[in-house]
Structures are given as structure tokens and as C-alpha cells.
Design a protein around this motif. Structure first.
Motif, PDB file in Angstrom:
ATOM      1  N   HIS A 209       0.775  -1.088   0.000  1.00  0.00           N
ATOM      2  CA  HIS A 209       0.006   0.030   0.063  1.00  0.00           C
ATOM      3  C   HIS A 209       0.686   1.070   0.101  1.00  0.00           C
ATOM      4  O   HIS A 209       0.317   2.441   0.101  1.00  0.00           O
ATOM      5  CB  HIS A 209      -0.680  -0.097   1.438  1.00  0.00           C
ATOM      6  N   SER A 210       2.178   1.106  -0.236  1.00  0.00           N
ATOM      7  CA  SER A 210       3.066   2.195  -0.038  1.00  0.00           C
ATOM      8  C   SER A 210       3.647   2.753  -1.424  1.00  0.00           C
ATOM      9  O   SER A 210       4.109   1.854  -2.179  1.00  0.00           O
ATOM     10  CB  SER A 210       4.179   1.989   0.992  1.00  0.00           C
ATOM     11  N   LEU A 211       4.004   3.888  -1.670  1.00  0.00           N
ATOM     12  CA  LEU A 211       4.539   4.353  -2.660  1.00  0.00           C
ATOM     13  C   LEU A 211       5.710   5.093  -2.400  1.00  0.00           C
ATOM     14  O   LEU A 211       5.927   6.164  -1.733  1.00  0.00           O
ATOM     15  CB  LEU A 211       3.724   5.454  -3.461  1.00  0.00           C
TER      16      LEU A 211
ATOM     17  N   GLY B 122       7.953   6.731 -15.376  1.00  0.00           N
ATOM     18  CA  GLY B 122       7.735   7.288 -16.809  1.00  0.00           C
ATOM     19  C   GLY B 122       6.877   6.418 -17.561  1.00  0.00           C
ATOM     20  O   GLY B 122       6.918   6.799 -18.865  1.00  0.00           O
ATOM     21  N   SER B 123       6.287   5.274 -17.149  1.00  0.00           N
ATOM     22  CA  SER B 123       5.495   4.327 -18.082  1.00  0.00           C
ATOM     23  C   SER B 123       4.418   3.979 -17.171  1.00  0.00           C
ATOM     24  O   SER B 123       4.258   4.374 -16.113  1.00  0.00           O
ATOM     25  CB  SER B 123       6.455   3.072 -18.424  1.00  0.00           C
ATOM     26  N   ALA B 124       3.601   3.105 -17.728  1.00  0.00           N
ATOM     27  CA  ALA B 124       2.396   2.656 -17.120  1.00  0.00           C
ATOM     28  C   ALA B 124       2.479   1.326 -16.516  1.00  0.00           C
ATOM     29  O   ALA B 124       1.874   0.681 -15.694  1.00  0.00           O
ATOM     30  CB  ALA B 124       1.078   2.499 -17.978  1.00  0.00           C
ATOM     31  N   ALA B 125       3.798   1.000 -16.340  1.00  0.00           N
ATOM     32  CA  ALA B 125       4.298  -0.334 -15.608  1.00  0.00           C
ATOM     33  C   ALA B 125       4.502  -0.229 -14.372  1.00  0.00           C
ATOM     34  O   ALA B 125       5.579  -0.472 -13.688  1.00  0.00           O
ATOM     35  CB  ALA B 125       5.372  -0.858 -16.633  1.00  0.00           C
ATOM     36  N   MET B 126       3.640   0.281 -13.392  1.00  0.00           N
ATOM     37  CA  MET B 126       3.740  -0.017 -12.044  1.00  0.00           C
ATOM     38  C   MET B 126       2.908  -0.724 -11.477  1.00  0.00           C
ATOM     39  O   MET B 126       1.736  -0.654 -11.458  1.00  0.00           O
ATOM     40  CB  MET B 126       3.448   1.632 -11.403  1.00  0.00           C
ATOM     41  N   PRO B 127       3.351  -2.066 -10.915  1.00  0.00           N
ATOM     42  CA  PRO B 127       2.634  -3.044 -10.464  1.00  0.00           C
ATOM     43  C   PRO B 127       1.572  -2.820  -9.425  1.00  0.00           C
ATOM     44  O   PRO B 127       0.481  -3.483  -9.580  1.00  0.00           O
ATOM     45  CB  PRO B 127       3.727  -3.993  -9.997  1.00  0.00           C
ATOM     46  N   LEU B 128       1.713  -1.911  -8.571  1.00  0.00           N
ATOM     47  CA  LEU B 128       0.823  -1.656  -7.305  1.00  0.00           C
ATOM     48  C   LEU B 128       0.063  -0.498  -7.666  1.00  0.00           C
ATOM     49  O   LEU B 128      -0.763  -0.157  -6.522  1.00  0.00           O
ATOM     50  CB  LEU B 128       1.592  -1.746  -6.072  1.00  0.00           C
ATOM     51  N   TRP B 129       0.451   0.486  -8.463  1.00  0.00           N
ATOM     52  CA  TRP B 129      -0.398   1.780  -8.524  1.00  0.00           C
ATOM     53  C   TRP B 129      -0.832   1.945 -10.116  1.00  0.00           C
ATOM     54  O   TRP B 129       0.093   1.727 -10.876  1.00  0.00           O
ATOM     55  CB  TRP B 129       0.641   2.824  -8.216  1.00  0.00           C
ATOM     56  N   ASP B 130      -1.989   2.615 -10.130  1.00  0.00           N
ATOM     57  CA  ASP B 130      -2.426   2.944 -11.253  1.00  0.00           C
ATOM     58  C   ASP B 130      -2.579   4.809 -11.482  1.00  0.00           C
ATOM     59  O   ASP B 130      -2.838   5.240 -10.383  1.00  0.00           O
ATOM     60  CB  ASP B 130      -3.677   2.685 -11.644  1.00  0.00           C
TER      61      ASP B 130
ATOM     62  N   LEU C 142       2.243   3.418   4.409  1.00  0.00           N
ATOM     63  CA  LEU C 142       1.180   3.086   5.180  1.00  0.00           C
ATOM     64  C   LEU C 142       1.726   2.071   6.110  1.00  0.00           C
ATOM     65  O   LEU C 142       2.378   1.175   5.775  1.00  0.00           O
ATOM     66  CB  LEU C 142      -0.035   2.430   4.276  1.00  0.00           C
ATOM     67  N   PHE C 143       1.255   2.422   7.309  1.00  0.00           N
ATOM     68  CA  PHE C 143       1.815   1.394   8.512  1.00  0.00           C
ATOM     69  C   PHE C 143       0.541   0.737   9.098  1.00  0.00           C
ATOM     70  O   PHE C 143      -0.297   1.632   9.444  1.00  0.00           O
ATOM     71  CB  PHE C 143       2.483   2.439   9.457  1.00  0.00           C
ATOM     72  N   GLN C 144       0.883  -0.395   9.589  1.00  0.00           N
ATOM     73  CA  GLN C 144      -0.350  -1.117  10.120  1.00  0.00           C
ATOM     74  C   GLN C 144       0.032  -0.718  11.760  1.00  0.00           C
ATOM     75  O   GLN C 144       1.093  -0.887  12.384  1.00  0.00           O
ATOM     76  CB  GLN C 144      -0.032  -2.649  10.149  1.00  0.00           C
TER      77      GLN C 144
END
Length: 338
Positions: A40-42, A50-58, A255-257
Motif C-alpha cells: 500500500h506504499s509508494l 515514466g511508464s504505465a508499468a507500476m505493479p501496485l499503482w495506477d 502506510l503503517f499497520q
């Protein structure tokens, strides 16, 4: 009459204690990586920058990912962009640290519009609320940099919180006052140092704190109890510009639990099914201007309650004295007929 007055004074004292200082704000985590939820962290280095290839974020709209920041909008008019986590969050207690930067060439009140941080059911839906949809389900924290309401006495930039079950509409013309739960002024634009915001949600308590003064310490902004948020929603950030503009950058979202004990009855609750809500002494819609142009304040403070009770007590004493005088005159008048 003395006994009645004493009782009222005792009641006033009890109410004064009840309405006294609020508890100290919740202590925020020191960012211990032990409880960091990477899904859940960026954070830098951004994968697929620089591309659309971010596995966890859109991301969508005008959003641009560089090696140093995620720019939601450039300093150009009529732009909007957002970035959203792909993974729903099923934590009941969490804390989000956001490193951001809002900056541009515009001078005072010639920049806008602002940045929004989201924990919502919907994701990647563009709209009029700082680049994202209105009538959302969940939590929004707005970092509003431009005063649309010309009659406001509020200082900007202004941070506010809103919880929505899909039925409420954000009113830009009033800077969201109809639906604002709480907020604070924060000098967060065009700073030459790092600026941070923390959002903590634990056991129904929402806390928002800022670190925008280059003091490396958190400052309390919002503290609300009675907040109910479901699990399974998505974290995101969005920004929008109109006739005025700014660069709206996200450097990191961590994000921290939070390891918090809950009562046993919470184990039987399906937290994915509850409706976003807030238990308040007053409706958020009380946050509007009255016909005299004065902004309605929040709940009565201890001093206000005490003064009101004191006035009521004085009124009772005056009425009692007047009644006694009238009664005595009637008695004297009746004696004249015997």
C-alpha cells in the motif's frame, strides 16, 4: 431558593468539567519499517517510472511519474490527475504518511486548486473534487489552496476532512464547509523544505497531523472520534487546477499497520460491510454561514456553558425576587380589607 441556586451552580461546575480540555492527540508512529505495508506504499525508486508499468499503482489524467516525484498536475490551467493503489486495504487500524509538495509561480491567491488524499471504495474515477469523483464512499482529506468563497474569513491553504456514504456532495463554492468535519490552516505551499501530512485511523478515531514548518515534529490539525470506515477500500491521491494552477507533487505515501487491541464484539463484525459514517454532536451541515455573515462555531466550550448557566441562574434569581415582592404587596393589600 438558596438550595436551588446551589444546585444550579453544582450543575454548572459539572458541565464545565465535562466540556473541558480534550484528550491529547494520539501519538503518531515513528515510521518503524517493521509495520510498513509495502503493498500500500509508494516510495522511491518508483517502479516503472515514466511508464504505465507500476505493479501496485495506477495513474491517470495529467499524472507524470519521474525518478524524484509523482506530479499529479503541472503548473498549467485546467489539468487534473490522480494515482491509486491497486490493492484494497483490509487493515482496521492504519496510519498513512504522505510526503508532498505544492508549488508554482502564482502569487498569493493566484494559484490553485489543491490536493486530495483518499481512502474510498471507488478508484480511478475522474471528477470535479480535486480531480476525483463526487458522492464518493469513504474518507477524503482536502488540502485546499484557493478560497472560492469570497466571504470567508478562513486563512488558506486549509486542510479539511470529509466522510461520505455516497449521499453528500462537495460544494466548491463554499470550500466544502457544508460537509466538513474539522480542519485547520497550514502554510504548506511554496516551501523550500519538505512538507508532510499524517492520517491515522484507529478504533474509530481519525487524527490528521502536519509537519510543514521544518521542525521535524507533528502538529495537530484534526482529531475526531466516532468515525466508522470499512475495510477493503483503496488509497489514492488526486489534484486539479482550474483558471489558476500549481504543481501538485507526491514524493511518497507510506502506510503503517497499527497493532491495536479491539473488544471481543468487534470480532463478529464484517468490516467490509459497514457504511462510512461519523457520530457527531452536530451535523456537518452546521458548518455554513448564517444570515448575518458569521460562521457558526463548533460545540459549546466549557466557558460558554458556564456563562449560559450563570445567566440562567441570574434570571431565576431576578424572577424569584420580583415574584416575592409582588406576593408581599398582594398580602399587604389583602390585609387592608380585614
Amino acid at each position: 431558593m438558596a438550595a436551588g441556586a446551589g444546585g444550579l451552580l453544582v450543575a454548572a461546575a459539572l458541565l464545565l468539567v465535562a466540556a473541558g480540555p480534550r484528550p491529547a492527540p494520539a501519538e503518531l508512529t515513528d515510521g518503524n519499517s517493521e509495520h510498513l505495508k509495502r503493498e500500500h506504499s509508494l516510495m522511491k525508486p518508483y517502479q516503472g517510472a515514466g511508464s504505465a508499468a507500476m505493479p501496485l499503482w495506477d495513474f491517470q489524467g495529467s499524472t507524470m511519474v519521474t525518478s524524484q516525484y509523482v506530479r499529479l498536475t503541472p503548473d498549467e490551467r485546467s489539468r487534473e490527475g490522480s494515482i491509486w493503489n491497486r490493492v484494497p486495504c483490509f487493515l482496521k487500524d492504519w496510519e498513512l504518511h504522505v510526503h508532498f509538495k505544492i508549488h508554482g509561480a502564482g502569487k498569493k491567491n493566484l494559484h490553485g486548486d489543491g490536493l486530495a488524499l483518499w481512502y474510498t471504495q471507488e478508484r480511478l474515477v475522474p471528477g470535479p473534487v480535486f480531480g476525483s469523483k463526487d458522492n464518493f464512499h469513504g474518507l477524503a482529506i482536502f488540502l485546499d489552496t484557493y478560497p472560492n468563497d469570497e466571504a470567508t474569513e478562513r486563512m488558506f491553504p486549509y486542510i479539511s476532512a470529509m466522510v461520505n456514504n455516497g449521499s453528500l456532495t462537495y460544494d466548491h463554492s463554499k470550500d466544502g464547509r457544508w460537509t466538513e468535519l474539522a480542519g485547520c490552516t497550514a502554510d504548506l505551499r511554496n516551501q523550500n523544505h519538505d512538507t508532510f501530512l499524517a492520517i491515522r485511523y484507529s478504533r474509530g478515531r481519525l487524527t490528521v497531523m502536519t509537519d510543514v514548518e521544518d521542525k521535524n515534529e507533528w502538529k495537530n490539525c484534526i482529531d475526531i472520534a466516532g468515525v466508522q470506515l470499512p475495510t477493503g477500500y483503496f488509497f489514492g491521491a488526486s489534484a486539479g487546477t482550474g483558471d489558476l494552477s500549481d504543481n501538485h507533487d507526491i514524493i511518497s505515501m507510506k502506510l503503517f499497520q497499527l497493532m491495536v487491541e479491539h473488544p471481543l464484539e468487534d470480532e463478529t463484525v464484517d468490516w467490509t460491510k459497514i457504511e462510512p459514517s461519523v457520530s457527531l454532536l452536530k451535523s456537518p451541515k452546521d458548518n455554513v454561514d448564517d444570515p448575518t455573515g458569521n460562521f457558526r462555531s463548533g460545540p459549546l466550550t466549557g466557558w460558554k456553558v458556564f456563562l449560559l448557566l450563570l445567566c440562567a441562574l441570574l434570571g431565576i434569581i431576578v424572577c424569584a425576587v420580583v415574584g416575592a415582592v409582588v406576593f408581599q404587596k398582594r398580602q399587604e393589600r389583602n390585609k387592608r380589607f380585614y
